[in-house]
Motif scaffolding. Sequence first.
Motif, mmCIF file in Angstrom:
data_model
loop_
_atom_site.group_PDB
_atom_site.id
_atom_site.type_symbol
_atom_site.label_atom_id
_atom_site.label_comp_id
_atom_site.label_asym_id
_atom_site.label_seq_id
_atom_site.Cartn_x
_atom_site.Cartn_y
_atom_site.Cartn_z
ATOM 1 N N MET A 1 0.844 -1.168 0.000
ATOM 2 C CA MET A 1 0.000 0.000 0.000
ATOM 3 C C MET A 1 0.892 1.235 0.000
ATOM 4 S SD MET A 1 -2.988 1.156 2.554
ATOM 5 C CE MET A 1 -4.162 0.419 1.503
ATOM 6 N N THR A 4 0.134 7.369 -0.130
ATOM 7 C CA THR A 4 -1.061 8.108 -0.546
ATOM 8 C C THR A 4 -2.316 7.316 -0.234
ATOM 9 O OG1 THR A 4 0.169 9.220 -2.311
ATOM 10 C CG2 THR A 4 -2.239 9.203 -2.501
ATOM 11 N N GLU A 5 -2.299 6.031 -0.525
ATOM 12 C CA GLU A 5 -3.463 5.190 -0.237
ATOM 13 C C GLU A 5 -3.717 5.097 1.269
ATOM 14 O OE1 GLU A 5 -3.394 2.068 -3.957
ATOM 15 O OE2 GLU A 5 -1.977 1.786 -2.306
ATOM 16 N N ARG A 6 -2.657 4.964 2.033
ATOM 17 C CA ARG A 6 -2.789 4.887 3.485
ATOM 18 C C ARG A 6 -3.375 6.190 4.032
ATOM 19 N NH1 ARG A 6 -0.157 1.166 6.123
ATOM 20 N NH2 ARG A 6 1.459 1.082 4.540
ATOM 21 N N LEU A 35 -8.436 5.255 -6.609
ATOM 22 C CA LEU A 35 -7.621 4.692 -5.539
ATOM 23 C C LEU A 35 -8.452 3.789 -4.630
ATOM 24 C CD1 LEU A 35 -5.488 7.818 -4.557
ATOM 25 C CD2 LEU A 35 -4.637 5.712 -5.603
ATOM 26 N N SER A 38 -9.235 0.485 -6.249
ATOM 27 C CA SER A 38 -8.065 -0.389 -6.224
ATOM 28 C C SER A 38 -7.878 -1.002 -4.839
ATOM 29 C CB SER A 38 -6.822 0.418 -6.618
ATOM 30 O OG SER A 38 -5.660 -0.351 -6.472
ATOM 31 N N ILE A 39 -8.020 -0.192 -3.806
ATOM 32 C CA ILE A 39 -7.884 -0.682 -2.432
ATOM 33 C C ILE A 39 -8.949 -1.740 -2.141
ATOM 34 C CG2 ILE A 39 -8.134 -0.032 0.004
ATOM 35 C CD1 ILE A 39 -6.897 2.736 -0.832
#
Length: 61
Positions: A1, A4-6, A35, A38-39
């Motif tokens: 991860m 940015t995603e976190r 995003l 995708s997550i």
Amino acid sequence: MSDTERELLRLLGSGLTDDTAGQRLGVSSRTVNRLMASIMERLGASSRFEAGIKAAHKGWL
């Protein structure tokens, strides 16, 4: 991860809207949606709420 995603998960988890979270990250709301999709796919989650729970269980938050 990615970082940015976190950070996105953290911002959305704190109650911010997609637009506000995107502004804080310097990305568009469309990128926020991409995003999150995708997550959610990586986590096997069918909702954002479920994604948050699974991300927390995996230690991503």
